[in-house]
Design a protein around this motif. Structure first.
Motif, PDB file in Angstrom:
ATOM      1  N   GLY A   1       0.790  -1.236   0.000  1.00 32.55           N
ATOM      2  CA  GLY A   1       0.000   0.000   0.000  1.00 32.55           C
ATOM      3  C   GLY A   1       0.818   1.279   0.000  1.00 32.55           C
ATOM      4  N   ASP A   2       2.137   1.176   0.265  1.00 28.55           N
ATOM      5  CA  ASP A   2       2.984   2.379   0.228  1.00 28.55           C
ATOM      6  C   ASP A   2       3.077   2.880  -1.209  1.00 28.55           C
ATOM      7  OD1 ASP A   2       3.516   2.186   2.909  1.00 28.55           O
ATOM      8  OD2 ASP A   2       5.620   1.619   2.697  1.00 28.55           O
ATOM      9  N   SER A   3       3.241   4.178  -1.342  1.00 30.68           N
ATOM     10  CA  SER A   3       3.418   4.766  -2.662  1.00 30.68           C
ATOM     11  C   SER A   3       4.891   4.621  -3.058  1.00 30.68           C
ATOM     12  CB  SER A   3       3.030   6.245  -2.590  1.00 30.68           C
ATOM     13  OG  SER A   3       3.327   6.874  -3.793  1.00 30.68           O
ATOM     14  N   PHE A   4       5.130   4.165  -4.276  1.00 29.55           N
ATOM     15  CA  PHE A   4       6.501   4.061  -4.771  1.00 29.55           C
ATOM     16  C   PHE A   4       6.507   4.318  -6.262  1.00 29.55           C
ATOM     17  CE2 PHE A   4      10.062   1.719  -6.677  1.00 29.55           C
ATOM     18  CZ  PHE A   4      11.114   2.326  -6.012  1.00 29.55           C
ATOM     19  N   THR A   5       7.388   5.207  -6.676  1.00 27.24           N
ATOM     20  CA  THR A   5       7.542   5.528  -8.092  1.00 27.24           C
ATOM     21  C   THR A   5       8.945   5.124  -8.522  1.00 27.24           C
ATOM     22  OG1 THR A   5       6.074   7.414  -7.771  1.00 27.24           O
ATOM     23  CG2 THR A   5       7.372   7.392  -9.785  1.00 27.24           C
ATOM     24  N   LEU A   6       9.028   4.449  -9.648  1.00 27.38           N
ATOM     25  CA  LEU A   6      10.343   4.076 -10.185  1.00 27.38           C
ATOM     26  C   LEU A   6      11.132   5.342 -10.495  1.00 27.38           C
ATOM     27  CD1 LEU A   6       9.051   1.274 -12.526  1.00 27.38           C
ATOM     28  CD2 LEU A   6      10.536   0.919 -10.559  1.00 27.38           C
TER      29      LEU A   6
ATOM     30  N   TRP B   1      12.003   2.015 -17.461  1.00 26.97           N
ATOM     31  CA  TRP B   1      11.826   0.731 -16.791  1.00 26.97           C
ATOM     32  C   TRP B   1      10.800  -0.154 -17.484  1.00 26.97           C
ATOM     33  CZ3 TRP B   1      15.273  -0.278 -13.106  1.00 26.97           C
ATOM     34  CH2 TRP B   1      15.885   0.790 -12.450  1.00 26.97           C
ATOM     35  N   THR B   2      11.021  -1.468 -17.389  1.00 25.23           N
ATOM     36  CA  THR B   2      10.048  -2.466 -17.821  1.00 25.23           C
ATOM     37  C   THR B   2       9.867  -3.444 -16.666  1.00 25.23           C
ATOM     38  OG1 THR B   2      10.892  -2.282 -20.082  1.00 25.23           O
ATOM     39  CG2 THR B   2       9.495  -4.174 -19.577  1.00 25.23           C
ATOM     40  N   PRO B   3       8.638  -3.637 -16.177  1.00 27.63           N
ATOM     41  CA  PRO B   3       7.445  -2.844 -16.443  1.00 27.63           C
ATOM     42  C   PRO B   3       7.625  -1.394 -15.988  1.00 27.63           C
ATOM     43  CG  PRO B   3       7.033  -4.424 -14.655  1.00 27.63           C
ATOM     44  CD  PRO B   3       8.402  -4.693 -15.171  1.00 27.63           C
ATOM     45  N   ALA B   4       6.761  -0.543 -16.500  1.00 28.09           N
ATOM     46  CA  ALA B   4       6.931   0.901 -16.297  1.00 28.09           C
ATOM     47  C   ALA B   4       6.318   1.430 -15.000  1.00 28.09           C
ATOM     48  CB  ALA B   4       6.337   1.650 -17.485  1.00 28.09           C
ATOM     49  N   SER B   5       5.503   0.615 -14.316  1.00 28.99           N
ATOM     50  CA  SER B   5       4.886   1.116 -13.087  1.00 28.99           C
ATOM     51  C   SER B   5       4.862   0.028 -12.020  1.00 28.99           C
ATOM     52  CB  SER B   5       3.466   1.613 -13.364  1.00 28.99           C
ATOM     53  OG  SER B   5       2.675   0.531 -13.808  1.00 28.99           O
ATOM     54  N   VAL B   6       4.568   0.447 -10.781  1.00 28.20           N
ATOM     55  CA  VAL B   6       4.577  -0.434  -9.623  1.00 28.20           C
ATOM     56  C   VAL B   6       3.166  -0.572  -9.072  1.00 28.20           C
ATOM     57  CG1 VAL B   6       5.421  -0.678  -7.244  1.00 28.20           C
ATOM     58  CG2 VAL B   6       6.927   0.240  -9.011  1.00 28.20           C
ATOM     59  N   ASP B   7       2.759  -1.811  -8.806  1.00 36.54           N
ATOM     60  CA  ASP B   7       1.504  -2.073  -8.099  1.00 36.54           C
ATOM     61  C   ASP B   7       1.901  -2.539  -6.700  1.00 36.54           C
ATOM     62  OD1 ASP B   7      -0.858  -2.974  -7.016  1.00 36.54           O
ATOM     63  OD2 ASP B   7      -1.202  -4.553  -8.502  1.00 36.54           O
ATOM     64  N   SER B   8       1.693  -1.682  -5.705  1.00 35.42           N
ATOM     65  CA  SER B   8       2.144  -2.021  -4.348  1.00 35.42           C
ATOM     66  C   SER B   8       1.027  -2.656  -3.511  1.00 35.42           C
ATOM     67  CB  SER B   8       2.687  -0.766  -3.649  1.00 35.42           C
ATOM     68  OG  SER B   8       1.643   0.156  -3.440  1.00 35.42           O
ATOM     69  N   SER B   9      -0.030  -3.138  -4.167  1.00 34.41           N
ATOM     70  CA  SER B   9      -1.154  -3.711  -3.416  1.00 34.41           C
ATOM     71  C   SER B   9      -0.918  -5.157  -2.986  1.00 34.41           C
ATOM     72  CB  SER B   9      -2.439  -3.617  -4.238  1.00 34.41           C
ATOM     73  OG  SER B   9      -2.357  -4.448  -5.379  1.00 34.41           O
ATOM     74  N   LYS B  10       0.117  -5.807  -3.522  1.00 33.15           N
ATOM     75  CA  LYS B  10       0.382  -7.211  -3.186  1.00 33.15           C
ATOM     76  C   LYS B  10       1.820  -7.374  -2.688  1.00 33.15           C
ATOM     77  CE  LYS B  10      -2.683  -9.002  -6.767  1.00 33.15           C
ATOM     78  NZ  LYS B  10      -2.762  -7.942  -7.752  1.00 33.15           N
ATOM     79  N   ALA B  11       1.961  -8.122  -1.600  1.00 33.32           N
ATOM     80  CA  ALA B  11       3.298  -8.412  -1.072  1.00 33.32           C
ATOM     81  C   ALA B  11       4.041  -9.335  -2.038  1.00 33.32           C
ATOM     82  CB  ALA B  11       3.186  -9.067   0.299  1.00 33.32           C
ATOM     83  N   GLY B  12       5.358  -9.219  -2.054  1.00 28.67           N
ATOM     84  CA  GLY B  12       6.163 -10.095  -2.901  1.00 28.67           C
ATOM     85  C   GLY B  12       7.452  -9.426  -3.318  1.00 28.67           C
ATOM     86  N   ASN B  13       8.235 -10.159  -4.117  1.00 28.38           N
ATOM     87  CA  ASN B  13       9.492  -9.639  -4.661  1.00 28.38           C
ATOM     88  C   ASN B  13       9.303  -9.389  -6.151  1.00 28.38           C
ATOM     89  OD1 ASN B  13      11.106  -9.825  -2.250  1.00 28.38           O
ATOM     90  ND2 ASN B  13      10.965 -12.030  -2.487  1.00 28.38           N
ATOM     91  N   TYR B  14       9.642  -8.198  -6.591  1.00 25.29           N
ATOM     92  CA  TYR B  14       9.435  -7.803  -7.983  1.00 25.29           C
ATOM     93  C   TYR B  14      10.747  -7.282  -8.553  1.00 25.29           C
ATOM     94  CZ  TYR B  14       4.622  -8.070  -6.407  1.00 25.29           C
ATOM     95  OH  TYR B  14       3.436  -8.519  -5.869  1.00 25.29           O
ATOM     96  N   GLU B  15      10.970  -7.541  -9.853  1.00 28.06           N
ATOM     97  CA  GLU B  15      12.184  -7.059 -10.494  1.00 28.06           C
ATOM     98  C   GLU B  15      11.811  -6.235 -11.716  1.00 28.06           C
ATOM     99  OE1 GLU B  15      15.880  -9.281 -12.361  1.00 28.06           O
ATOM    100  OE2 GLU B  15      15.775  -9.577 -10.184  1.00 28.06           O
TER     101      GLU B  15
END
Length: 160
Positions: free
Chosen positions: A24-29, A49-63
């Protein structure tokens, strides 16, 4: 007249990035990153960046893979989204004392958190004062921020 032409500094290295946030935190690449140049200077360079945006609604590790013009390597951004810890349960409280004993309502109670840890949390009570000069059973309702349920405290004051 001699003219010395220096070669333009090229990008030697761009470090990968690691970031941790909560669900739920806001984060911009970032739109720019620091590059180490061939002349050992540093410079802010544009990055996509690819992907170009962040979805912070789900926990996990993203690259995310970053591309910088004039740099052949891919810049990696590793984003770890941690679950938000919430209060799972707070036990009701029962206390027995004798008439005239001193008793103060607790300002903190132990909460069981969603990650199964325990934590002391602030609590406010209604009513907020205690009279221990009278025998009987007295109920108090406690409110903890971020916890939907009411915490009950039952105070039994026994005659001597």
């Amino acid at each position: 007249m001699k003219l010395k032409i220096e070669p333009r500094a090229s990008i030697k290295k761009i470090d990968d990035i690691e970031v941790e946030i909560k669900v739920g935190d806001s984060f911009t690449l970032p739109t720019q990153v620091e590059a180490l140049m061939s002349d050992d200077s540093t410079k802010q360079v544009d990055i996509s960046w690819t992907p170009a945006s962040v979805d912070s609604s789900k926990a996990g590790n993203y690259e995310f893979a970053g591309t910088v013009e004039g740099y052949s390597k891919t810049v990696k951004l590793k984003l770890k989204i941690e679950p938000r810890v919430s209060i799972k349960k707070i036990d009701d409280i029962k206390v027995e004392i004798k008439v005239g004993d001193s008793f103060t309502l607790p300002t903190q109670v132990e909460a069981l958190m969603s990650d199964d840890s325990t934590k002391q949390v602030d609590i406010s009570w209604i009513p907020s004062t205690v009279n221990t000069n009278v025998a009987g059973s007295f109920s108090f309702s406690g409110q903890v921020e971020g916890y939907a349920s009411v915490v009950s405290l039952l105070l039994t004051v026994k005659a001597i």
